[in-house]
Design a protein around this motif. Structure first.
Motif, PDB file in Angstrom:
ATOM      1  N   SER A   1      -3.907   7.352  12.541  1.00 22.06           N
ATOM      2  CA  SER A   1      -5.335   7.181  12.285  1.00 22.06           C
ATOM      3  C   SER A   1      -5.892   8.175  11.275  1.00 22.06           C
ATOM      4  O   SER A   1      -7.031   8.024  10.825  1.00 22.06           O
ATOM      5  N   ASP A   2      -5.097   9.189  10.892  1.00 23.38           N
ATOM      6  CA  ASP A   2      -5.566  10.068   9.821  1.00 23.38           C
ATOM      7  C   ASP A   2      -5.341   9.453   8.444  1.00 23.38           C
ATOM      8  O   ASP A   2      -5.695  10.066   7.428  1.00 23.38           O
ATOM      9  N   GLU A   3      -4.794   8.245   8.398  1.00 24.41           N
ATOM     10  CA  GLU A   3      -4.843   7.414   7.191  1.00 24.41           C
ATOM     11  C   GLU A   3      -6.225   6.754   7.217  1.00 24.41           C
ATOM     12  O   GLU A   3      -6.409   5.643   7.720  1.00 24.41           O
ATOM     13  N   LEU A   4      -7.216   7.474   6.697  1.00 27.78           N
ATOM     14  CA  LEU A   4      -8.620   7.155   6.972  1.00 27.78           C
ATOM     15  C   LEU A   4      -9.052   5.795   6.441  1.00 27.78           C
ATOM     16  O   LEU A   4      -9.924   5.140   7.027  1.00 27.78           O
ATOM     17  N   GLU A   5      -8.455   5.361   5.346  1.00 24.79           N
ATOM     18  CA  GLU A   5      -8.807   4.048   4.811  1.00 24.79           C
ATOM     19  C   GLU A   5      -8.549   2.961   5.850  1.00 24.79           C
ATOM     20  O   GLU A   5      -9.348   2.031   6.023  1.00 24.79           O
ATOM     21  N   TRP A   6      -7.430   3.085   6.555  1.00 23.04           N
ATOM     22  CA  TRP A   6      -7.077   2.066   7.530  1.00 23.04           C
ATOM     23  C   TRP A   6      -7.840   2.245   8.827  1.00 23.04           C
ATOM     24  O   TRP A   6      -8.217   1.252   9.479  1.00 23.04           O
TER      25      TRP A   6
ATOM     26  N   GLY B   1       0.825  -1.197   0.000  1.00 21.36           N
ATOM     27  CA  GLY B   1       0.000   0.000   0.000  1.00 21.36           C
ATOM     28  C   GLY B   1       0.858   1.245   0.000  1.00 21.36           C
ATOM     29  O   GLY B   1       2.084   1.190  -0.064  1.00 21.36           O
ATOM     30  N   GLU B   2       0.177   2.378   0.096  1.00 16.90           N
ATOM     31  CA  GLU B   2       0.845   3.672   0.079  1.00 16.90           C
ATOM     32  C   GLU B   2       0.276   4.536   1.181  1.00 16.90           C
ATOM     33  O   GLU B   2      -0.957   4.609   1.360  1.00 16.90           O
ATOM     34  N   LEU B   3       1.153   5.183   1.947  1.00 19.53           N
ATOM     35  CA  LEU B   3       0.748   6.049   3.037  1.00 19.53           C
ATOM     36  C   LEU B   3       1.368   7.422   2.867  1.00 19.53           C
ATOM     37  O   LEU B   3       2.444   7.579   2.297  1.00 19.53           O
ATOM     38  N   ARG B   4       0.689   8.426   3.418  1.00 20.10           N
ATOM     39  CA  ARG B   4       1.240   9.786   3.425  1.00 20.10           C
ATOM     40  C   ARG B   4       2.246   9.974   4.555  1.00 20.10           C
ATOM     41  O   ARG B   4       2.999  10.942   4.559  1.00 20.10           O
ATOM     42  N   SER B   5       2.226   9.061   5.516  1.00 24.68           N
ATOM     43  CA  SER B   5       3.028   9.213   6.722  1.00 24.68           C
ATOM     44  C   SER B   5       3.884   7.963   6.936  1.00 24.68           C
ATOM     45  O   SER B   5       3.701   6.933   6.276  1.00 24.68           O
TER      46      SER B   5
ATOM     47  N   ALA C   1      13.081  -6.403  16.538  1.00 22.90           N
ATOM     48  CA  ALA C   1      13.506  -5.116  15.996  1.00 22.90           C
ATOM     49  C   ALA C   1      12.309  -4.202  15.836  1.00 22.90           C
ATOM     50  O   ALA C   1      11.162  -4.655  15.768  1.00 22.90           O
ATOM     51  N   LEU C   2      12.606  -2.904  15.774  1.00 22.88           N
ATOM     52  CA  LEU C   2      11.622  -1.895  15.418  1.00 22.88           C
ATOM     53  C   LEU C   2      12.084  -1.253  14.121  1.00 22.88           C
ATOM     54  O   LEU C   2      13.237  -0.827  14.011  1.00 22.88           O
ATOM     55  N   VAL C   3      11.181  -1.194  13.146  1.00 15.49           N
ATOM     56  CA  VAL C   3      11.495  -0.665  11.816  1.00 15.49           C
ATOM     57  C   VAL C   3      10.594   0.522  11.537  1.00 15.49           C
ATOM     58  O   VAL C   3       9.385   0.468  11.808  1.00 15.49           O
ATOM     59  N   VAL C   4      11.160   1.589  10.994  1.00 12.52           N
ATOM     60  CA  VAL C   4      10.389   2.740  10.541  1.00 12.52           C
ATOM     61  C   VAL C   4      10.408   2.731   9.015  1.00 12.52           C
ATOM     62  O   VAL C   4      11.486   2.750   8.406  1.00 12.52           O
ATOM     63  N   VAL C   5       9.222   2.680   8.424  1.00 14.10           N
ATOM     64  CA  VAL C   5       9.074   2.669   6.967  1.00 14.10           C
ATOM     65  C   VAL C   5       8.689   4.079   6.533  1.00 14.10           C
ATOM     66  O   VAL C   5       7.734   4.655   7.063  1.00 14.10           O
ATOM     67  N   PRO C   6       9.400   4.670   5.584  1.00 11.55           N
ATOM     68  CA  PRO C   6       9.109   6.054   5.196  1.00 11.55           C
ATOM     69  C   PRO C   6       7.781   6.175   4.468  1.00 11.55           C
ATOM     70  O   PRO C   6       7.212   5.171   4.002  1.00 11.55           O
ATOM     71  N   PRO C   7       7.241   7.398   4.346  1.00 12.87           N
ATOM     72  CA  PRO C   7       6.004   7.599   3.584  1.00 12.87           C
ATOM     73  C   PRO C   7       6.177   7.130   2.139  1.00 12.87           C
ATOM     74  O   PRO C   7       7.284   7.067   1.596  1.00 12.87           O
ATOM     75  N   GLY C   8       5.030   6.818   1.531  1.00 18.48           N
ATOM     76  CA  GLY C   8       5.044   6.383   0.139  1.00 18.48           C
ATOM     77  C   GLY C   8       4.596   4.951   0.004  1.00 18.48           C
ATOM     78  O   GLY C   8       4.037   4.352   0.926  1.00 18.48           O
ATOM     79  N   ALA C   9       4.835   4.389  -1.172  1.00 22.24           N
ATOM     80  CA  ALA C   9       4.421   3.018  -1.468  1.00 22.24           C
ATOM     81  C   ALA C   9       5.429   2.032  -0.889  1.00 22.24           C
ATOM     82  O   ALA C   9       6.636   2.280  -0.883  1.00 22.24           O
ATOM     83  N   ALA C  10       4.929   0.901  -0.411  1.00 21.26           N
ATOM     84  CA  ALA C  10       5.794  -0.140   0.129  1.00 21.26           C
ATOM     85  C   ALA C  10       5.097  -1.490   0.004  1.00 21.26           C
ATOM     86  O   ALA C  10       3.862  -1.565   0.042  1.00 21.26           O
ATOM     87  N   GLU C  11       5.901  -2.517  -0.139  1.00 17.73           N
ATOM     88  CA  GLU C  11       5.408  -3.893  -0.074  1.00 17.73           C
ATOM     89  C   GLU C  11       6.293  -4.629   0.914  1.00 17.73           C
ATOM     90  O   GLU C  11       7.518  -4.643   0.776  1.00 17.73           O
ATOM     91  N   ILE C  12       5.664  -5.219   1.926  1.00 17.52           N
ATOM     92  CA  ILE C  12       6.402  -5.888   2.990  1.00 17.52           C
ATOM     93  C   ILE C  12       6.065  -7.367   2.959  1.00 17.52           C
ATOM     94  O   ILE C  12       4.887  -7.755   2.962  1.00 17.52           O
ATOM     95  N   VAL C  13       7.113  -8.185   2.935  1.00 19.36           N
ATOM     96  CA  VAL C  13       6.964  -9.633   2.900  1.00 19.36           C
ATOM     97  C   VAL C  13       7.446 -10.202   4.226  1.00 19.36           C
ATOM     98  O   VAL C  13       8.499  -9.782   4.751  1.00 19.36           O
ATOM     99  N   SER C  14       6.700 -11.135   4.792  1.00 19.14           N
ATOM    100  CA  SER C  14       7.157 -11.828   5.985  1.00 19.14           C
ATOM    101  C   SER C  14       8.164 -12.904   5.584  1.00 19.14           C
ATOM    102  O   SER C  14       7.883 -13.728   4.720  1.00 19.14           O
ATOM    103  N   THR C  15       9.322 -12.884   6.229  1.00 22.39           N
ATOM    104  CA  THR C  15      10.337 -13.895   5.947  1.00 22.39           C
ATOM    105  C   THR C  15      10.402 -14.952   7.043  1.00 22.39           C
ATOM    106  O   THR C  15      11.240 -15.854   6.993  1.00 22.39           O
ATOM    107  N   GLY C  16       9.542 -14.839   8.032  1.00 23.50           N
ATOM    108  CA  GLY C  16       9.477 -15.814   9.113  1.00 23.50           C
ATOM    109  C   GLY C  16       8.040 -16.071   9.500  1.00 23.50           C
ATOM    110  O   GLY C  16       7.105 -15.497   8.928  1.00 23.50           O
ATOM    111  N   GLY C  17       7.851 -16.909  10.499  1.00 20.86           N
ATOM    112  CA  GLY C  17       6.505 -17.212  10.965  1.00 20.86           C
ATOM    113  C   GLY C  17       6.129 -16.511  12.244  1.00 20.86           C
ATOM    114  O   GLY C  17       5.022 -16.701  12.757  1.00 20.86           O
TER     115      GLY C  17
END
Length: 299
Positions: free
Chosen positions: A124-129, A71-75, A99-115
Motif C-alpha cells: 500500500s505504500d505504492e501510493l498511486e495504487w 506499470g512500474e513498482l518499487r517493490s 500458481a503463485l508468482v512473485v514479480v520483481p520490482p521494476g517495470a512489467a507488463e503482464i498478459v492474461s493467457t487464459g480466462g
C-alpha cells in the motif's frame, strides 16, 4: 482461540481473549459478485481494486490475450494464478495455474493467457495504487490496531521472477494449507473443498495486530466476526454474520474474533492473505513452502 482438536492450528501459541483499547475498525465486505468493476479494459477484462492497511488487491476476470497490468513498482508484487483456466505471460515467463508468482520490482507488463481469475497483491505504500482502491476512504487514517508493515529480509539470490505451482506441492497432513511468503506478504493458497463446512468444527480466533484478507474465488461463505468489548460502550459493534459470494475479498480487522464458514453445495475455495508475513505460521516447521527463498528475520 478455539480450534477443533484435529485442526493443525491448535498447536499455535494462544493468548487471552482480546480487550482492545480504542475503537476497532469495521470489517470490509467487498463482494465483487454483486458490485460493478472499478476498471473495464478496452478488451473487456473486469478489475476490482480494494485495499487493507498494508496491501492493495487487484482482482481480474480477464479476457484471454489482454494486458491486465502494465506499470512500474518499487517493490515486489504477488500474482495469484487461481486455477487451471488461469494463465499469465510476461516476457519470457509464462505460467498456468494454479500458481503463485512473485514479480520483481521494476517495470512489467503482464498478459492474461487464459480466462480464469487472477489476483495481484501490491504494497500500500505504492501510493498511486492505494488511491485507486474503491475503499480508499476507509484508510484515510491508519487503523490503530494494525501494525505498520516491516519488510522481512531480502530474498536469497536477489529479486527475480519466482513461480510456485500448486501441482508441485505434495499433500502433507502435518502441514496447514499451502503457505508462501515474500518480504511483505504471506498467502495460504488453500485447496478447494467440496460442500459446506461442518458447522460443529469451526475455528473462531483472533489476531493481535494484523489484518486477515479472505479472498473467496469459488462458492459461498459466511464470515462470522465478533468485535470484542473494550471499556467504552460507544466503541462496541454488533456481531457480523455476512454472506458473501465469489469472487469477494473480506478484510478482517484485529483483534476481532472471526471464522469463515463455507456454505455452498459445490466447490468452495478460500485463499487467506496477510501483510506482513506471520511469525506464528513461520515458526511451524515445514509450513512455509518457500522459506528457503524468503528467510525469516533473525530471532
Amino acid at each position: 482461540m478455539t480450534y477443533a482438536k484435529d485442526d493443525l492450528r491448535s498447536a499455535l501459541t494462544t493468548g487471552a481473549a482480546p480487550r482492545p483499547s480504542g475503537a476497532v475498525a469495521a470489517p470490509e465486505f467487498l463482494d465483487f459478485s454483486v458490485t460493478a468493476p472499478d476498471v473495464v479494459t478496452a478488451a473487456g477484462s473486469r478489475q476490482w481494486i480494494v485495499r487493507g492497511q498494508n496491501f492493495v488487491l487487484i482482482h481480474t476476470e480477464p479476457v484471454p490475450g489482454d494486458v491486465i497490468w502494465s506499470g512500474e513498482l518499487r517493490s515486489e508484487q504477488v500474482v495469484l494464478v487461481i486455477d487451471e483456466s488461469s494463465g499469465i505471460s510476461a516476457g519470457a515467463h509464462a505460467v498456468t495455474g494454479p500458481a503463485l508468482v512473485v514479480v520483481p520490482p521494476g517495470a512489467a507488463e503482464i498478459v492474461s493467457t487464459g480466462g480464469g481469475q487472477l489476483t495481484q497483491l501490491i504494497q500500500s505504500d505504492e501510493l498511486e495504487w492505494a488511491a485507486k482502491a474503491s475503499n480508499a476512504d476507509s484508510y484515510a487514517h491508519p487503523h490503530p490496531h494494525v501494525a505498520p508493515l516491516e519488510l522481512w529480509p531480502e530474498p536469497v539470490g536477489g529479486y527475480r521472477w519466482r513461480t510456485y505451482r500448486m501441482a508441485d506441492v505434495p499433500d502433507d497432513p502435518k502441514r496447514f494449507g499451502r503457505i508462501f511468503r515474500t518480504r511483505a506478504f504471506m498467502v495460504n493458497f488453500l485447496k478447494p473443498n467440496q460442500g459446506p463446512r461442518n458447522p460443529h468444527k469451526l475455528s473462531p480466533h483472533f489476531h493481535d495486530d494484523f489484518e486477515q484478507c479472505s479472498l473467496i474465488v469459488a462458492g459461498t461463505y459466511v464470515h462470522h466476526i465478533q468485535t470484542p468489548w473494550g471499556t467504552d460502550a460507544d466503541d462496541w459493534r454488533p456481531e457480523d454474520h455476512a454472506r458473501v459470494g465469489s469472487p469477494s475479498a473480506t478484510v478482517i480487522p484485529p483483534p476481532t474474533v472471526h471464522t469463515s464458514q463455507a456454505i455452498g453445495s459445490g466447490a468452495n475455495h478460500l485463499i487467506d492473505i496477510f501483510s506482513g508475513p506471520r511469525h506464528d505460521f513461520s515458526a511451524q516447521p515445514g509450513w512455509v513452502l518457500n522459506a528457503g527463498d524468503y528467510p525469516a528475520p533473525p530471532a
